[in-house]
Scaffold this active site. Structure first.
Site, PDB file in Angstrom:
ATOM      1  CG  ASN A   7      16.834 -41.750  14.239  1.00 43.32           C
ATOM      2  OD1 ASN A   7      17.716 -40.987  13.859  1.00 43.32           O
ATOM      3  ND2 ASN A   7      15.610 -41.346  14.523  1.00 43.32           N
ATOM      4  NE  ARG A  92      15.111 -39.303  10.893  1.00 38.97           N
ATOM      5  CZ  ARG A  92      15.146 -38.278  11.713  1.00 38.97           C
ATOM      6  NH1 ARG A  92      15.711 -38.401  12.896  1.00 38.97           N
ATOM      7  NH2 ARG A  92      14.620 -37.128  11.366  1.00 38.97           N
ATOM      8  CG  HIS A 181       9.145 -34.445   9.971  1.00 41.90           C
ATOM      9  ND1 HIS A 181       8.624 -33.223  10.326  1.00 41.90           N
ATOM     10  CD2 HIS A 181       9.956 -34.805  10.995  1.00 41.90           C
ATOM     11  CE1 HIS A 181       9.102 -32.843  11.490  1.00 41.90           C
ATOM     12  NE2 HIS A 181       9.923 -33.791  11.922  1.00 41.90           N
ATOM     13  NE  ARG A 242      13.891 -27.812  14.910  1.00 43.00           N
ATOM     14  CZ  ARG A 242      13.597 -28.956  14.321  1.00 43.00           C
ATOM     15  NH1 ARG A 242      13.202 -28.987  13.065  1.00 43.00           N
ATOM     16  NH2 ARG A 242      13.709 -30.097  14.975  1.00 43.00           N
ATOM     17  N   GLY A 334       0.349 -33.947  17.501  1.00 45.93           N
ATOM     18  CA  GLY A 334      -0.809 -34.243  16.642  1.00 45.93           C
ATOM     19  C   GLY A 334      -1.628 -35.410  17.156  1.00 45.93           C
ATOM     20  CD  GLU A 385       9.533 -40.340  11.826  1.00 44.72           C
ATOM     21  OE1 GLU A 385       9.275 -40.183  13.039  1.00 44.72           O
ATOM     22  OE2 GLU A 385      10.172 -39.522  11.166  1.00 44.72           O
TER      23      GLU A 385
END
Ligand code: ADP
Length: 398
Positions: A7, A92, A181, A242, A334, A385
């Site tokens: 990645n 990725r 995502h 953001r 989360g 991921e």
């Protein structure tokens, strides 16, 4: 097969070597501050402690990958004897535009298409391409697979991905919602279906990927039909730094009032906004929780704004799918932040959602938060991921 998952960011490179048969992570690491005066390679072989190598030699991503390959084959802290043991490399890739609706084996044609997409993700795709070129140079002929953040959302219908701007801008420049995502939303929706005993082909799942970057997706029968990020990952939820959805006119107003250029305003919206900007405390939810506990007013309001927005997106996606079977919380926030889950679920009474507050407060990974009486299930489902990229890579090379 052993799969090297890479990645590449603009100044960092994360990697994992995964044994795809057992799905064990043989080694994990990161190169940081690539191209700066002093860079680091942090490498953790399975079952051993982390080693940190400080270097002034990591001039670019090619050197970084070279160092990673050395670390993987090193006599002392290596996990393989030779690079021949690596069966494939899974990358990725952030933006696949409209060209890539699924993962793909990388060849010259794909590289050319990725270069075209670079315009859509100028910070990310060029770094991803450098990683691909470096691997080809250092391990010529080794199969490489690109797994795209945008691919899973390519099933969105036009009513979800078109913006209310003249159609010519879509035709000329492909300005539309792409969503990001995707690897996580795809992985977590499948895991959620399995965990909740749902048939993925007949299911309505909402995935809340809440990390530094945050996005929510509506997954109907295993396919993404809408998601909160947009043309770029700046849209949707309020995030760590953001701003998420704002009135576009604010950009012009801020530029005029502050005498800033467009680039400067965009920098504020990307890097100085979100929870960081609103709370004036931090972008990290651990710090924000402490501030809320101490009664910090701005931090509390920022937290409320965040949870309110998550709940509104969930509501929108319940409407889009005409119902919901399961809602999954995933990623750094989360999976770990009980307060975010509790405050979001307070809005979901209309779905009959009642989470077990004590369970919600325990440190656990895969976890069902609702009881059997709740028609809509709410759960914590860890994302992975790298594992998803490794699985996709093996699947494609079969
Ligand atoms: P990225 O988008 O960089 O992949 P992650 O999914 O790893 O982000 O999420 C990182 C964020 O998760 C941190 O900024 C922090 O806000 C949050 N986080 C991590 N651990 C905890 C925790 N124990 N409690 C609350 N928030 C946490």
């Amino acid at each position: 097969m052993k799969v090297l998952v890479i990645n590449c960011g603009s100044s960092s490179l994360k990697y994992q070597l995964i044994d795809s048969d057992s799905e064990r992570v043989l080694a994990v690491g990161i190169c940081e501050r690539i191209g700066q005066d002093v860079s680091h390679l942090k490498h953790t072989p399975e079952g051993q402690s982390k080693i940190v190598i400080e270097t002034t030699e990591m001039k670019n991503h090619e050197v970084a990958i070279e160092m990673v390959l050395h670390a993987l084959t090193d006599e002392k802290h290596g996990v393989i004897k030779s690079l021949d043991e690596i069966g494939a490399i899974g990358h990725r890739v952030v933006h696949g535009g409209e060209k890539f609706a699924c993962s793909t084996i990388i060849n010259d044609e794909v590289i050319a298409a990725l270069e075209e997409c670079s315009e859509l993700a100028p910070l990310h795709n060029p770094a991803n391409l450098i990683g691909i070129h470096a691997c080809e140079k250092l391990m010529p002929g080794k199969p490489q697979v690109g797994v795209f953040d945008t691919a899973f959302h390519q099933t969105m219908p036009p009513k979800a991905y078109l913006y209310g701007i003249p159609h010519e801008y879509y035709k000329k420049y492909k300005i539309r919602k792409y969503g990001f995502h995707g690897t996580s939303h795809s992985f977590v929706s499948k895991e959620t279906a399995q965990f909740c005993g749902l048939d993925i082909n007949n299911s309505k799942i909402i995935v809340c990927h809440l990390g530094n970057g945050c996005s929510i997706s509506a997954v109907l029968n295993g396919k993404s039909i809408d998601t909160s990020m947009g043309f770029t990952p700046l849209a949707g939820l309020v995030m760590g730094t953001r701003c998420g959805d704002i009135d576009p006119s604010i950009i012009e107003f801020m530029a005029k009032k502050e005498g800033k250029t467009l680039d400067q305003v965009m920098n504020v919206l990307n890097k100085e906004s979100g929870l960081q900007g609103m709370s004036e405390v931090s972008s990290d939810f651990r710090d924000l929780n402490d501030a809320v506990d101490e009664g910090n007013e701005l931090a509390t309001i920022a937290f409320q704004v965040f949870c309110y927005n998550v709940a509104k997106y969930i509501g929108g996606y319940v409407a889009a799918m005409n119902g919901v079977d399961a809602i999954a919380f995933t990623a750094g926030v989360g999976e770990n932040d009980w307060r975010v889950r509790e405050w979001v679920c307070e809005y979901l009474g209309y779905l009959g959602v009642k989470i077990d507050l004590e369970l919600n407060n325990t440190k656990s990974k895969l976890l069902m938060l609702t009881g059997p009486e709740c028609k809509t299930k709410v759960c914590i489902v860890p994302t992975n991921e790298e594992l998803a990229i490794s699985r996709e890579t093996v699947e494609l090379l079969k």
